[in-house]
Design an enzyme around this catalytic site. Sequence first.
Site, PDB file in Angstrom:
ATOM      1  N   CYS A 263      -3.729  -9.045 -41.895  1.00  0.00           N
ATOM      2  CA  CYS A 263      -3.036  -9.248 -40.425  1.00  0.00           C
ATOM      3  C   CYS A 263      -3.831 -10.504 -39.903  1.00  0.00           C
ATOM      4  O   CYS A 263      -5.128 -10.371 -39.808  1.00  0.00           O
ATOM      5  CB  CYS A 263      -3.346  -7.899 -39.705  1.00  0.00           C
ATOM      6  SG  CYS A 263      -3.118  -8.046 -37.895  1.00  0.00           S
ATOM      7  N   GLY A 264      -2.886 -11.554 -39.592  1.00  0.00           N
ATOM      8  CA  GLY A 264      -3.607 -12.879 -39.340  1.00  0.00           C
ATOM      9  C   GLY A 264      -4.300 -12.761 -37.700  1.00  0.00           C
ATOM     10  O   GLY A 264      -5.293 -13.216 -37.632  1.00  0.00           O
TER      11      GLY A 264
ATOM     12  N   ARG B  46       6.839  -4.212 -39.044  1.00  0.00           N
ATOM     13  CA  ARG B  46       6.635  -3.002 -39.608  1.00  0.00           C
ATOM     14  C   ARG B  46       5.347  -2.256 -39.406  1.00  0.00           C
ATOM     15  O   ARG B  46       4.246  -2.816 -39.283  1.00  0.00           O
ATOM     16  CB  ARG B  46       6.685  -3.282 -41.129  1.00  0.00           C
ATOM     17  CG  ARG B  46       6.649  -2.314 -42.232  1.00  0.00           C
ATOM     18  CD  ARG B  46       6.346  -2.788 -43.748  1.00  0.00           C
ATOM     19  NE  ARG B  46       5.074  -3.601 -43.766  1.00  0.00           N
ATOM     20  CZ  ARG B  46       4.477  -3.896 -44.904  1.00  0.00           C
ATOM     21  NH1 ARG B  46       5.032  -3.583 -46.048  1.00  0.00           N
ATOM     22  NH2 ARG B  46       3.163  -4.396 -44.835  1.00  0.00           N
TER      23      ARG B  46
ATOM     24  N   CYS C  52       2.297 -12.099 -33.906  1.00  0.00           N
ATOM     25  CA  CYS C  52       2.277 -11.725 -35.134  1.00  0.00           C
ATOM     26  C   CYS C  52       1.815 -13.071 -36.010  1.00  0.00           C
ATOM     27  O   CYS C  52       2.609 -13.816 -36.080  1.00  0.00           O
ATOM     28  CB  CYS C  52       3.420 -11.160 -36.005  1.00  0.00           C
ATOM     29  SG  CYS C  52       3.270 -10.675 -37.674  1.00  0.00           S
TER      30      CYS C  52
END
Length: 272
Positions: A76-77, A209, A218
């Site tokens: 997860c950035g 997702r 995101c």
Amino acid sequence: MEIPFTKLHGNGNDFVLIDEYEKMVIPDDMKAHFAALYCDRRFGIGADGILYLSKYATSGIRMRIFQPDESEAEMCGNGIRCLAKYAFDAGYIGETCTVETPAGEVGVALAYANEDFTATIRMPTPKFERRDIPATGDGEYRERIGEFDVYATNTGVPHAVILVDAVDSIDIAAAAPPIRHHASFLNGANVNFVQKTGDDSIRVRTFERGVEEETLSCGTGATACAVIVRKLGYMGDIVHVETQGGPLTIHFNDGVKMEGPAVTVFSGVISY
């Protein structure tokens, strides 16, 4: 019993962080259920995911992230930026560090300008794939799904990227789920709609997702969109990405790097 936590966000992509640097706080077999309980925005704290911070080797930290549907994401950035900010503020790391994730080791460089925090993440090498098969040609990562041409890439987690004329014209809640669950993606995919807004800039909206709805930002999705528009020859080595929650910058001159902010919102204690 009391469980301390900290709420952070990266461009509105928000997380609850549990500090397990010194000892485990949530047993591994309860981490997923804990995420389902406390990501709930009405009956819990509210978040897009739970970050678990622990030690890694001698000079790094480890991140695990569980999502509201109890799944664990590989990477997860935005979450890594939040994790790095917390760890730096806590004195666990210096201005550079390594973060170990299920997607591999990720290098992080961080800085403060007055009170504004920024982190630059060296992202995993992008893969162009469908059905987890590495692609060598254009047709292997592009596929027509419904009314959309869908490009597939993996920037730590799988992403579907769709180029559109105007992202605000898309009913994401209706359009994204059939792509997110399409058989081309064995483990599902985040779905990104991307609009060119300039010679070096794009605007992105992402259906995530695990969250199973649109999020305000995101990091891996912004990176995936930048990767695709660059691969298609539309942009160069710097791509400015505007998400619903704010800007990110993707650099390609030395690997793939994502630059963006992280903000601490508040800290608290769960008592039960």
